[in-house]
Structures are given as C-alpha cells and as structure tokens.
Scaffold this active site. Structure first.
Site, PDB file in Angstrom:
ATOM      1  N   ASP A  76       0.813  -1.217   0.000  1.00 50.07           N
ATOM      2  CA  ASP A  76       0.000   0.000   0.000  1.00 50.07           C
ATOM      3  C   ASP A  76       0.843   1.262   0.000  1.00 50.07           C
ATOM      4  O   ASP A  76       2.060   1.217   0.181  1.00 50.07           O
ATOM      5  CB  ASP A  76      -0.950  -0.001   1.212  1.00 50.07           C
ATOM      6  CG  ASP A  76      -0.278  -0.480   2.495  1.00 50.07           C
ATOM      7  OD1 ASP A  76       0.957  -0.437   2.575  1.00 50.07           O
ATOM      8  OD2 ASP A  76      -0.991  -0.887   3.425  1.00 50.07           O
ATOM      9  N   ASN A 115      -7.150  -2.786  14.397  1.00 48.89           N
ATOM     10  CA  ASN A 115      -8.533  -3.099  14.034  1.00 48.89           C
ATOM     11  C   ASN A 115      -8.624  -4.310  13.106  1.00 48.89           C
ATOM     12  O   ASN A 115      -9.686  -4.609  12.572  1.00 48.89           O
ATOM     13  CB  ASN A 115      -9.192  -1.878  13.371  1.00 48.89           C
ATOM     14  CG  ASN A 115      -8.500  -1.490  12.059  1.00 48.89           C
ATOM     15  OD1 ASN A 115      -7.566  -2.155  11.626  1.00 48.89           O
ATOM     16  ND2 ASN A 115      -8.964  -0.421  11.428  1.00 48.89           N
ATOM     17  N   GLU A 171      -9.469  -2.049   5.501  1.00 41.78           N
ATOM     18  CA  GLU A 171     -10.067  -1.731   6.789  1.00 41.78           C
ATOM     19  C   GLU A 171     -11.312  -2.587   7.025  1.00 41.78           C
ATOM     20  O   GLU A 171     -11.898  -3.106   6.069  1.00 41.78           O
ATOM     21  CB  GLU A 171     -10.481  -0.244   6.811  1.00 41.78           C
ATOM     22  CG  GLU A 171      -9.337   0.741   6.591  1.00 41.78           C
ATOM     23  CD  GLU A 171      -8.473   0.958   7.824  1.00 41.78           C
ATOM     24  OE1 GLU A 171      -8.333   0.029   8.651  1.00 41.78           O
ATOM     25  OE2 GLU A 171      -7.910   2.048   7.959  1.00 41.78           O
TER      26      GLU A 171
END
Ligand code: F6R
Length: 253
Positions: free
Chosen positions: A74, A143, A150
């Site tokens: 990324d 997370n 995400e």
C-alpha cells in the site's frame, strides 16, 4: 513454541528480535530457493527489525536480491514519493537503498498519480504479469486491517482506493507532525491479491496487538476483521512476541 490453529502455523516467540530474525530467515530462504521470487512487502513499525536483519544478511553475502521483484501492499494517497512519510521513502530507507535489488523490480502504488483508478488497474496487472506473489509479508492493524483493507461489510478484491479509518489515522499520526497531516486515503492491494500469494507470513508485536490476534485466529472469518480471512489460506505463518501472543497463550494453557 510452535502451534497450529486451524490451517495457520503460529510461533509464540519471546521477543521482537526473535520475530524479526525468523521473518528475515523466511524471506532469505525464499529468495535463496527461488532467486526470481516475487515478494509482497509491508511497511509500518513491525517489519523494521526484519528489514534490518535482511540488510545484515545481504552485507554478509548470505543473500542476493538481484533477481527478486517486490510489490508493496500500500501507499498513502495523495502523497509524493519524496515525502518522508510515504511508504516509497520508508522502503528506500529501510531496505532498498541497502541491498542490490534492481530499481525497475520495485513496485509501490504511486501515491502521486493523477488517475488513481488507472493506477490500481496497472498495479493489479503488474502483479499478474509477474506471476503472482511467492511470499507476502504482513503486519496487522489494531482493528484487524491487512494492507489498508479496513474493517468493512465485504472483502475488497483487487487494488483499490481506501478511506482510512479514524482509528488508523490516529494510530499513524505518530509518524506525522500532526493528525491533520495524515492523508485520508490510501491505495491498497485487496484481499484477493493477498490471498493469491503462495505463502504468507504475518508479524505482530506488542500488547496493543493481543486482542486482535485472538480475534484473527479464533474468531469467525468476517470482513469486520479483515485478517480473519487468512484462516482460509493454506500456507500462513504468524510470528508473535510474548505481548502480542498473550491471549493465544491463555487458549493453550
Ligand atoms: C503497512 C500495512 C499496514 C500495517 C499495519 C500495522 O504496509 O499494510 O497494514 O502492517 O497498520 O502497522 P504497525 O506495524 O506500524 O503496527
């Protein structure tokens, strides 16, 4: 200690240093067995020690990177490559400028692109043309994100633009002058790109990762915990230090 949780091999190690050394040994063996290996690489704090070990191994002539190709997971968007917070800059500082990889063999999503849709397609095509990733190195977000996938209602497949979570922006603000400087978007490989890798090694250290490691390894497979999808891959190794592995240890006692 080595345990198996479903398909996943988990090493509960004593320290960050041990994670770094074992991860570096895995990468180096991959490159030695297949000099033209395609490596998928991660940034962030976690793999810094692994990159340091790989640089040391290169300096001792223990590994040759001249034929490898790399694809990073990324990059922030928008960001210039010479921005010190860009992942392009990070990779250069931590690994590429210290080893004999060819410049043209390095792939990182271009955070300065004027057409991000095309950039994503070009990135997917380049990975495909390279024959896919042999070994993918991953960190994990608090997370459960992998790359910048995400928590979501569905798994994103190919390379795509991501709106970063408030929590991720907050976690990554430590690298910037202030939270307001953290780019709100990123370009990230998708879950399909990651799952297509032949082998995966995920590294996690520190107490902040203990809860998510338990969810990833023992929870249900769900896009709400993106890393849980790795339960469905056939060749995943997870390397944890004492703190990140604390909850896992409580399952096996
Ligand atoms: C970085 C990446 C992220 C990080 C994750 C953990 O290329 O894809 O998923 O691996 O945010 O970051 P650290 O290692 O800083 O805790």
């Amino acid at each position: 200690m080595k345990i198996k949780i479903g398909n996943i091999t988990v090493f509960l190690l004593d320290s960050y240093d041990m994670i770094s050394k074992r991860a570096a040994a895995m990468v180096a063996s991959q490159v030695t067995v297949k000099p033209k290996s395609v490596l998928g690489l991660a940034t962030g704090s976690t793999p810094v020690g692994m990159y340091q070990e790989l640089v040391k191994m290169y300096q001792k002539d223990e590994v040759d990177f001249s034929d490898i190709r790399t694809f990073n997971l990324d990059e922030y968007f928008p960001i210039q490559q010479d921005n010190e917070q860009s992942y392009a800059y990070y990779m250069n500082q931590n690994l590429f400028s210290h080893i004999n990889i060819k410049k043209e063999s390095i792939h990182i999503p271009n955070g300065a692109t004027s057409d991000v849709g095309i950039e994503c397609d070009v990135y997917d095509k380049a990975m495909e043309d390279a024959g896919g990733i042999d070994l993918q190195v991953l960190g994990i977000g608090n997370n459960g994100h992998i790359g910048f996938n995400e928590p979501n209602l569905h798994f994103e497949t190919g390379t795509h633009v991501v709106e970063l979570d408030a929590g991720t922006i907050q976690a990554n603000a430590r690298f910037f002058q202030s939270e307001s400087e953290v780019p709100r978007q990123a370009i990230s490989m998708g879950i399909r790109n990651i799952m297509n890798a032949k082998k995966i090694v995920l590294l996690a250290n520190g107490a902040a990762k203990a809860d998510i490691m338990e969810k990833m390894l023992y929870g249900e497979v769900s896009p709400h915990v993106p890393a849980s999808v790795l339960q469905l891959h056939r060749d995943v190794t997870v390397l944890l230090d004492q703190e990140a592995g604390a909850k896992i240890r409580s399952h096996i006692k």
